[in-house]
Enzyme design. Structure first.
Site, PDB file in Angstrom:
ATOM      1  CG  ASP A  81      39.599  48.968  36.782  1.00  0.00           C
ATOM      2  OD1 ASP A  81      40.334  48.888  37.130  1.00  0.00           O
ATOM      3  OD2 ASP A  81      38.329  48.673  37.155  1.00  0.00           O
ATOM      4  CB  CYS A 122      35.997  42.540  35.969  1.00  0.00           C
ATOM      5  SG  CYS A 122      35.967  41.630  34.776  1.00  0.00           S
ATOM      6  CG  ASP A 123      40.303  45.174  36.858  1.00  0.00           C
ATOM      7  OD1 ASP A 123      41.106  45.656  37.061  1.00  0.00           O
ATOM      8  OD2 ASP A 123      39.617  43.870  36.148  1.00  0.00           O
ATOM      9  CE  LYS A 124      39.713  48.373  41.066  1.00  0.00           C
ATOM     10  NZ  LYS A 124      39.837  47.786  39.819  1.00  0.00           N
ATOM     11  CB  CYS A 196      41.629  41.487  30.560  1.00  0.00           C
ATOM     12  SG  CYS A 196      40.821  43.271  30.177  1.00  0.00           S
ATOM     13  CD  GLU A 451      43.218  49.568  36.783  1.00  0.00           C
ATOM     14  OE1 GLU A 451      43.130  49.889  35.911  1.00  0.00           O
ATOM     15  OE2 GLU A 451      43.397  48.434  37.211  1.00  0.00           O
ATOM     16  CB  SER A 477      46.219  48.104  34.537  1.00  0.00           C
ATOM     17  OG  SER A 477      46.000  46.811  34.079  1.00  0.00           O
TER      18      SER A 477
END
Length: 561
Positions: A81, A122-124, A196, A451, A477
């Site tokens: 992202d 990570c995010d997805k 992150c 985002e 985010s």
């Protein structure tokens, strides 16, 4: 010789051609008599959360083999992202989740794998992997890659993180820092690999995997560069084999009660707003109705206090500090009276048993993880919003909203894209008292629901985070702070009320009471609705297919026929 275990016998004589092709890779008859464990590795040189996963995959494979299984590794895409947010590639982030789930399903079923170790950060990628686990219903365990360490302090006591550069860029735009300082921050804020450093979507989803019971206890928050992470990888490989031999499958773990446990933990830890859309998608895979699951978010949003303070809810502590404070097991111990402690996990033991047995080598830190009796806030970390602007719900994150702006009323200033609002912020057109409206950024409208991380960070850098607000049918985010509401449903592209706001309209955001209201009469809104017209964006390839088949944010943004 064919080895039998609860999930069946791998590659019997009737599948002799399969055995032949396995032998072409160097596997022996003994290898093929063992449980065949897929190792899904989302390694890529592009994504810092995945850059180090080769070493973890090797440790997983060693663990599989040591426990009596045969590991077979395959790859998986991973979208960052942070890398894609600042340009049009952001549209591909959420849709990549479906590709992850589909590709893992395809590899596992096409090659008749007996179990899976899913390695991601990570995010997805993480929710896509969890969706695949739910869909496949075979023994599955998730291994997080771990968080990166914090960077040099910038603008206060808090260690810098991957989003500090956007805050700094906002400062640069208004002349608070010069370009040399801005450039230095790019060198200092991300000193290691890993996801992150904040309780944003990546770490929130890794913590959620553990809260669901799909990861080893205590493993979600281990920093990427700690040696504990390597040990967790080896043990995850061993555990995958034990799950096959004992017949523990993903749906033995992913039950409605497990989903409820995960939602409670998200509320208590101040997890990312994106976890709502991902939880809905995972629940969809086990046949749960989105309204039921959203109802659980509302229920727990009303009675689960915030007992963790991690960036962005904290100005001092980050994901590494959360790990040292005891991580998810310590949260579960504090929440024991509220959780379904009898839920099964990958260890073959229950959530309650795991939490009781997991011991941290670091001292407890009540400034990071506190008790139910002494919460940091009686407001849960997430809030499901309602009102005439959000007939089908919206999502806010009280944990990241300063108390003085949790109830904010201001004049709308409207933008039909993230690019348009970012340009306006650069020109310093956003003023105190504005409610910034960013629309046509939902699953169908963007398409892809990117985002609004960058605009929020720029506003923070310009010093506007406590005197403006931002609402959108896009996402945020998990590291954003300020007054914000996202996931507004129906989205503008579907003719939702957010499409009808005009500049100067009064918008009220009442997070404690979970209200999102446009102070315009019903008659005026009806007049605007009658005149509304939407022209879809011209897109091709995968985004075109996603726009055609994606459900709304309040239904998880999943693809359906």
């Amino acid at each position: 010789m064919q080895k039998k275990f609860k999930s069946g016998t791998f590659l019997p004589d009737s599948l002799i051609s399969c055995r032949t092709l396995y032998k072409a890779n160097g596997f022996s008859n003994d290898d093929m008599s063992r449980p065949i464990i897929g190792v899904c590795n989302s390694f890529t040189d592009i994504v810092p959360g995945h850059r180090h996963l080769k070493e973890l995959a090797e440790q997983v494979k060693y663990g599989v083999y040591r426990a009596g299984g045969t590991p077979v590794e395959f790859g998986c895409i991973a979208v960052c992202d942070g890398v894609c947010t600042t340009h049009s590639g952001a549209r591909y982030s959420l849709p990549s989740r479906e590709l992850v789930a589909d590709s893992i399903e395809t590899m596992a079923r096409a090659h008749r794998l007996d179990g899976l170790v899913l390695i991601g950060s990570c995010d997805k990628t993480v929710p896509g992997m969890l969706m695949a686990a739910a869909r496949l219903d075979i023994p599955c365990i998730f291994l997080a890659g771990g968080c990166m360490l914090g960077g040099q302090s910038f603008g206060g006591k808090r260690k810098s993180d991957s989003t500090s550069i956007e805050e700094a860029y906002g400062m640069y735009q208004v002349g608070k820092i010069d370009h040399d300082v801005l450039e230095d921050i790019t060198e200092l804020c991300c000193p290691t690999v890993g996801s992150c450093q904040h309780m944003a979507t990546a770490n929130s989803m890794c913590c959620m995997a553990e809260a669901l019971g799909l990861s080893l206890p205590g493993s979600a928050a281990i920093p990427a560069v700690y040696n504990d992470r390597i040990r967790a990888a080896l043990l995850s490989g061993e555990t995958a084999v034990h799950m096959v031999l004992n017949g523990i499958t993903s749906r033995d773990i992913l039950t409605p009660k497990a989903i409820r446990n995960a939602i409670m933990v998200l509320m208590a830890t101040g997890g990312s707003t994106n976890c709502v859309i991902h939880t809905l998608a995972i629940a969809h895979e086990i046949g749960l109705d989105s309204k039921t699951v959203m109802g659980w978010f509302e229920e727990y949003g009303n009675n689960i206090p915030l007992i963790c303070r991690i960036n962005p809810a904290s100005k001092e502590f980050d994901a590494e500090d959360f790990y040292k404070a005891g991580g998810i097991p310590e949260v579960q111990r504090q929440m024991k009276p509220l959780l379904y402690n009898d839920c099964m996990t990958v260890t073959g033991k229950t959530i309650g048993e795991n939490a009781a047995a997991c011991r941290s080598l670091y001292p407890k830190n009540p400034e990071v993880i506190t008790s139910l009796e002494k919460p940091f806030s009686t407001l849960a970390g997430l809030a499901i919003m309602h009102g005439n602007l959000a007939p089908d719900t919206a999502v806010a994150k009280p944990a990241a909203v300063a108390e003085e702006v949790r109830h904010f009323t201001g004049k709308a200033i409207c933008f039909d894209s993230e690019d348009a609002v970012s340009d306006a912020i650069a020109k310093q057109l956003i003023k105190p008292g504005h409610v910034v409206v960013v629309r046509y950024e939902g699953p169908k409208g963007a398409p892809g629901m990117p985002e609004m991380f960058k605009p929020m960070k720029l506003l923070y850098g310009q010093g506007l985070n406590k005197c403006t607000a931002l609402i959108t049918d896009g996402r945020f985010s998990g590291t954003n702070n300020g007054c914000f509401v996202g996931h507004i449903s129906p989205e503008a592209a579907a003719g939702g009320p957010i499409a009808l706001i005009e500049d100067g309209d009064e918008v009220e955001i009442d997070i404690p009471n979970k209200k999102l209201e446009l102070h315009v009469s019903d008659e005026e809104l009806a007049r605007r609705k009658a005149a509304f017209h939407y022209e879809p964006k011209e897109v091709d390839g995968y985004l075109k297919r996603y726009a055609l088949h994606a459900r709304s944010a309040d239904q998880g943004g999943v693809i359906v026929d």
